[in-house]
Motif scaffolding. Sequence first.
Motif, PDB file in Angstrom:
ATOM      1  N   ILE A  39      58.913  32.558  12.636  1.00 18.25           N
ATOM      2  CA  ILE A  39      58.242  31.389  12.071  1.00 18.25           C
ATOM      3  C   ILE A  39      57.640  30.571  13.205  1.00 18.25           C
ATOM      4  O   ILE A  39      58.321  30.223  14.173  1.00 18.25           O
ATOM      5  CB  ILE A  39      59.227  30.550  11.256  1.00 18.25           C
ATOM      6  N   CYS A  40      56.360  30.269  13.074  1.00 16.31           N
ATOM      7  CA  CYS A  40      55.609  29.508  14.059  1.00 16.31           C
ATOM      8  C   CYS A  40      55.348  28.106  13.512  1.00 16.31           C
ATOM      9  O   CYS A  40      55.266  27.905  12.291  1.00 16.31           O
ATOM     10  CB  CYS A  40      54.288  30.225  14.331  1.00 16.31           C
ATOM     11  N   GLY A  41      55.171  27.149  14.413  1.00 19.33           N
ATOM     12  CA  GLY A  41      54.836  25.805  13.978  1.00 19.33           C
ATOM     13  C   GLY A  41      53.563  25.751  13.162  1.00 19.33           C
ATOM     14  O   GLY A  41      53.419  24.906  12.263  1.00 19.33           O
ATOM     15  N   SER A  42      52.619  26.654  13.433  1.00 18.99           N
ATOM     16  CA  SER A  42      51.372  26.656  12.672  1.00 18.99           C
ATOM     17  C   SER A  42      51.563  27.136  11.235  1.00 18.99           C
ATOM     18  O   SER A  42      50.670  26.977  10.402  1.00 18.99           O
ATOM     19  CB  SER A  42      50.315  27.508  13.373  1.00 18.99           C
ATOM     20  N   ILE A  51      46.366  22.073   2.811  1.00 18.26           N
ATOM     21  CA  ILE A  51      45.212  22.953   2.658  1.00 18.26           C
ATOM     22  C   ILE A  51      44.836  23.499   4.029  1.00 18.26           C
ATOM     23  O   ILE A  51      44.727  22.745   5.000  1.00 18.26           O
ATOM     24  CB  ILE A  51      44.019  22.199   2.045  1.00 18.26           C
ATOM     25  N   GLN A  52      44.642  24.799   4.103  1.00 15.44           N
ATOM     26  CA  GLN A  52      44.217  25.388   5.371  1.00 15.44           C
ATOM     27  C   GLN A  52      42.755  25.070   5.614  1.00 15.44           C
ATOM     28  O   GLN A  52      41.909  25.282   4.744  1.00 15.44           O
ATOM     29  CB  GLN A  52      44.418  26.905   5.344  1.00 15.44           C
ATOM     30  N   ARG A  53      42.467  24.558   6.818  1.00 18.34           N
ATOM     31  CA  ARG A  53      41.111  24.171   7.164  1.00 18.34           C
ATOM     32  C   ARG A  53      40.421  25.237   8.004  1.00 18.34           C
ATOM     33  O   ARG A  53      41.052  26.134   8.539  1.00 18.34           O
ATOM     34  CB  ARG A  53      41.128  22.848   7.935  1.00 18.34           C
ATOM     35  N   GLN A  54      39.119  25.108   8.122  1.00 16.33           N
ATOM     36  CA  GLN A  54      38.332  26.028   8.925  1.00 16.33           C
ATOM     37  C   GLN A  54      38.912  26.109  10.334  1.00 16.33           C
ATOM     38  O   GLN A  54      39.235  25.105  10.945  1.00 16.33           O
ATOM     39  CB  GLN A  54      36.885  25.544   9.006  1.00 16.33           C
ATOM     40  N   GLY A  55      39.061  27.320  10.827  1.00 12.66           N
ATOM     41  CA  GLY A  55      39.609  27.492  12.165  1.00 12.66           C
ATOM     42  C   GLY A  55      41.080  27.836  12.163  1.00 12.66           C
ATOM     43  O   GLY A  55      41.648  28.112  13.198  1.00 12.66           O
ATOM     44  N   GLY A  56      41.711  27.846  10.978  1.00 12.09           N
ATOM     45  CA  GLY A  56      43.105  28.256  10.913  1.00 12.09           C
ATOM     46  C   GLY A  56      43.245  29.750  11.104  1.00 12.09           C
ATOM     47  O   GLY A  56      42.274  30.499  11.165  1.00 12.09           O
ATOM     48  N   LEU A  57      44.481  30.216  11.200  1.00  7.25           N
ATOM     49  CA  LEU A  57      44.720  31.637  11.341  1.00  7.25           C
ATOM     50  C   LEU A  57      44.432  32.347  10.033  1.00  7.25           C
ATOM     51  O   LEU A  57      44.479  31.770   8.949  1.00  7.25           O
ATOM     52  CB  LEU A  57      46.175  31.872  11.749  1.00  7.25           C
TER      53      LEU A  57
END
Length: 323
Positions: A39-42, A51-57
């Motif tokens: 598990i990563c902080g991201s 909501i995942q924004r542009q530039g997320g993984l």
Amino acid sequence: MWAAQLVAPSTFAHVSVPAPLAAALAPGEVLLRVRAGAICGSDMPLFKGAIQRQGGLGNHPDGAPPGVGCPMHEVVGEVVASRHPGFAPGVTAVGWALGQDAIAELCVTEGDSLVPDDGRLTPPEAVVVQPLACVIYAVERMGDVAGRRVAVLGQGPIGVLFSHVLAARGARVVGVDRVDRSAAAPGFGFDFVHASCDRWVESLAPADRPDVVVESIGHQVGTLACAIEAAAPGGLVYYFGVPDDMVYPVPMHTLFRKDLTLRAGTTKDRPRVLRAAQDYLREHPAILDAYVTHRVPMSRVQEAYDLAAAPRAGQLKVVVEAA
């Protein structure tokens, strides 16, 4: 196949879904049977309902709900099928699950974001190669740190890796965290300050200001300003990780007057830095026992994420492993 799916903020359900088909792989893709993930902080914003924004993984468009198996991208898995020349069925690989969908029996990712596992470590240990690769890449971009004063804001799972790698390269490292990380400090090579970043900055004498400040906390905007305020004139501020917000307020006057450099960025040249991380763990095997503090079966993924969402003394990396 079995997978976990977020059905509400911070709430997983176990689901049964069709398995990815080997015949559907695109050129360069690899189908993995997941052996372990970390598990990563991201992962936390998506887990908590953001909501995942542009530039997320991953490959999800803005605003799309988390898919099956999401959010987990740090993965070790056995290659089931491959359309990448570097991987054959039966090989174990470590790296990125680019769809952030590794909380599942099987996932598809790009072979260019993996390397073959060298077989020395168990899957829950080998998965550390991925976050360590990200840290090594970031430290490379800082230039020569030998003899320099470096502050790492946040001494969670990423922060302690930064401290170790920076100390191994000759930096004098201080780590700052609200959580008591004093037990980890000797093994990871940093002097620990138990404080919030803003109070630590207020306490700094001019001669104690670091040449490099690594902001490894993330998930809010305030600590970037603290990092800029803390840095010595002519210094470097490195913002690590995927930003949660599209726009971050920056104290531009301070950045300008101090003649600072602000850097950020995703990890590139992934096969090379993954191999560098494998080499680093060969040289420093003792950090693994201190780093992976919790191993949780994949069937108890809810417990694993609840742990990771609540940092506490004595807790660093939370790993999930397949049965």
